[in-house]
Design an enzyme around this catalytic site. Structure first.
Site, PDB file in Angstrom:
ATOM      1  N   GLU B  58      21.762  21.989  41.835  1.00  0.00           N
ATOM      2  CA  GLU B  58      21.051  20.963  42.731  1.00  0.00           C
ATOM      3  C   GLU B  58      19.691  20.359  42.546  1.00  0.00           C
ATOM      4  O   GLU B  58      19.346  19.391  42.824  1.00  0.00           O
ATOM      5  CB  GLU B  58      20.507  22.160  44.038  1.00  0.00           C
ATOM      6  CG  GLU B  58      21.618  22.678  44.747  1.00  0.00           C
ATOM      7  CD  GLU B  58      22.370  23.870  44.122  1.00  0.00           C
ATOM      8  OE1 GLU B  58      21.677  24.436  42.946  1.00  0.00           O
ATOM      9  OE2 GLU B  58      23.406  24.426  44.390  1.00  0.00           O
ATOM     10  N   ASP B 117      27.130  35.178  55.632  1.00  0.00           N
ATOM     11  CA  ASP B 117      26.709  35.058  54.143  1.00  0.00           C
ATOM     12  C   ASP B 117      25.429  36.156  53.814  1.00  0.00           C
ATOM     13  O   ASP B 117      25.344  36.544  52.755  1.00  0.00           O
ATOM     14  CB  ASP B 117      26.323  33.791  53.716  1.00  0.00           C
ATOM     15  CG  ASP B 117      27.619  33.079  53.280  1.00  0.00           C
ATOM     16  OD1 ASP B 117      28.677  33.598  53.028  1.00  0.00           O
ATOM     17  OD2 ASP B 117      27.763  31.724  53.224  1.00  0.00           O
TER      18      ASP B 117
END
Lengths: 281, 321
Positions: B58, B117
């Protein structure tokens, strides 16, 4: 390259080094060591390699240069100033309040600066984005980026190199200034880099390793890099930190320290003598 | 609102990119191995030569986007909010924000409603991080209609933009034909005079539900959808503070640094006598669970908004005489 052309480049490099000393002395801060090790490649790029127009710094068809090791802005600024992007007389305003010559390159204020940098590891990624954009547009322009050797310790550099190889950015040339020294000491003591050329090769780059103070070698390597298709090139420059100023050469302490008045005078005397010697050739 | 159509705004993001991509050749989309989740795959299918996967990197992606922007492209860089705003914060700050480059960040999976998650992926800090970057526009849409309009507005805006989208479905509350979106402008969804509920994202629909119950109890609540957190619609906040005297902010974000604090700062700057309560995540990490369970457990729901408003009405009212 003719002998004459080489002498001209060496003279210019001498002036760039004078600019580095003038700027860091004027700022009472800054990074002379890495600016001087890269002074020759700054000179080669701005006076031989790059297709640029100082009268039109934002020209779309220009080659781009990203100083990923942004702390050596004094070297870049000196090259830009001598190339005619802005007055040489402005160099001593480096790092001063309200000067456009920021401590690290700012693309919004300095004519000729293609990317704002300073935080290590980011410039090379930005250069990848530029190379991708230009390639997609079918532009013939090339993108060059200069990294320090210590900068290779930033993980992002390797993310960027994977990107460059994956997208076959053959219009990208990654240059490493391998002077072997970083703030805390020699690279190998701070965080060993191993073989830089081997690592770059393993990441899919076409690698050249040359003497970073030899213009003839630069002409060969940069020329060959331009011919490489479908993969990015890397040129590892073996250099001496502080090159050209005797008391700074190979001294890690000059990474980020400005010369005082006495040191400035001595350094300027040395560089002026070198210039005079070249003028006499 | 059980019968209302629900759409996750990440889906809206992907669809809007595709529509916009057909109109503008300068749009390119970057992703970091999450095209399937961020829904940029919708754009990728339509325009494969303008979609670039950066791999799981990223930080590199944000700077590549910056480089692309210098060549005239309008890159939309996409990842989960945690990695776009969190991991790559410094890249966004130095390579996009500082040179004020024309990069749009599409961050999906914002907030606690990421769900199963767990805390590592539940980003409740992105508004705070992105707001702190000079010149950055920060937005979060309430529903599908607003999300699509927001992507268009982001393209038209010259400069860096951060948009946060959700994984969890949001009820569609806007009419696509009549809706108009403007960056920096809040939207009064319900008029009211006793208290103003200022919300964004998933909490807008919850706020409407709370206002409905409040009305039955004789409390007139103004509901404001504040999709743009920065630049904040200060006029609308001040008007609400003056006319209602009580404000409850509602966001799927930490109570630190988000919409709530932005609203408080405006009111404090003008010295208005207005009580403010902030509904948000109370300086704690989330955990695994379904989105619905988590939103309820962390008080990001109509019931808790209602309780907060009623609590405010039980407080002694401060008046300047």
């Amino acid at each position: 390259m003719t002998k004459e052309e080489e002498i001209t480049l060496r003279k210019t490099a001498c002036k760039v080094r004078i600019g580095v000393l003038t700027a860091t002395h004027g700022a009472k801060a800054g990074h002379p060591g890495g600016s001087l090790s890269a002074a020759d490649v700054f000179t080669y790029l701005y006076f031989k390699e790059l297709n640029i127009d100082p009268q039109n710094p934002k020209w779309e068809g220009r080659d781009r240069f990203v100083l990923s090791k942004g702390h050596t802005a004094p070297g870049l600024y000196a090259a830009l100033a001598y190339r005619g992007f802005f007055p040489v007389d402005d160099l001593p305003t480096l790092r001063h309040i309200d000067s456009y010559l920021q401590g690290h390159p700012n693309m919004d204020t300095v004519p000729g600066v293609d990317m704002s940098t300073g935080s290590l590891g980011q410039g090379v990624s930005c250069a990848c984005g530029m190379a991708l954009g230009l390639k997609k547009q079918g532009s013939a322009a090339r993108v060059y980026t200069l990294l320090g050797d210590g900068e290779l310790q930033e993980g992002q550099v390797w993310e960027a190199l994977m990107f460059a190889a994956h997208y076959r950015l053959d219009n990208l040339c990654v240059i490493i200034d391998h002077n072997g020294l970083q703030i805390d000491g020699p690279n190998e003591k701070v965080m060993g880099l191993g073989s830089i050329p081997d690592k770059l090769q393993a990441f899919g780059l076409n690698v050249f390793q040359i003497d970073g103070h030899d213009f003839q070698a630069m002409e060969k390597a940069f020329g060959a890099a331009r011919q490489v298709k479908s993969k990015p090139s890397a040129i590892v420059l073996e250099t001496t930190k502080g090159k050209g100023v005797s008391y700074m050469e190979g001294q890690v302490g000059w990474h980020g320290k400005a010369p005082n008045d006495e040191e400035y005078t001595r350094g300027m005397a040395e560089l002026s003598a070198q210039l005079a010697e070249l003028e006499a050739v | 609102m059980a019968d209302v159509k629900k759409v996750a705004t990440r889906q809206s993001y992907g669809e809007a990119l595709k529509e916009l991509g057909a109109l503008h050749n300068d749009i390119v989309v970057l992703d970091a191995d999450l095209a399937n989740a961020t829904k940029t795959e919708i754009f990728k299918k339509a325009f494969p030569d303008r979609h670039f996967d950066c791999g799981i990197a990223e930080s590199d992606m944000m700077c590549v986007a910056a480089g692309l922007a210098t060549t005239g492209y309008v890159p939309f860089a996409s990842s989960f909010a945690m990695f776009a705003a969190g991991r790559a914060f410094e890249q966004v700050r130095n390579s996009i924000g500082y040179p004020h480059l024309n990069v749009k960040i599409g961050a999906t999976h914002g907030g606690i409603s990421v769900g199963e998650d767990g805390a590592s992926h539940q980003c409740c800090e992105d508004f705070a991080l992105m707001r702190s970057i000079p010149g950055m526009v920060v937005m979060s849409p309430a529903d599908d209609v607003e999300a699509k309009a927001m992507v268009n507005a982001a393209y038209e805006h010259d400069g860096p933009v951060y948009m946060r989208f959700s994984r969890y479905g949001a009820p569609v509350i806007h009419d696509a034909d009549s809706f108009a979106f403007e960056i920096g402008k809040g939207e009064v969804l319900w008029e009211g005079t006793d208290v103003a509920l200022i919300a964004n994202g998933l909490l807008v629909a919850e706020t409407l539900e709370a206002a409905d119950i409040l009305a039955q109890q004789g409390i007139s609540a103004r509901v404001i959808n504040m999709a743009t957190i920065k630049p904040l619609d200060e006029e609308l906040v001040l008007k609400a503070a003056r006319e209602c005297g009580k404000i409850v902010t509602c966001e799927e974000h930490s109570i630190i640094g988000g919409l709530g604090e932005a609203v408080c700062a405006v009111i404090a700057k003008h010295g208005l006598p207005c009580s403010v309560e902030r509904v948000g995540v109370n300086d704690e990490f989330g955990h695994s669970g379904s989105a619905g369970e988590l939103l309820r457990q962390f008080g990001l729901c109509a019931g808790h908004i209602l309780e907060t408003v009623l609590h405010l009405f039980r407080q002694p009212i401060y008046k300047i005489t």
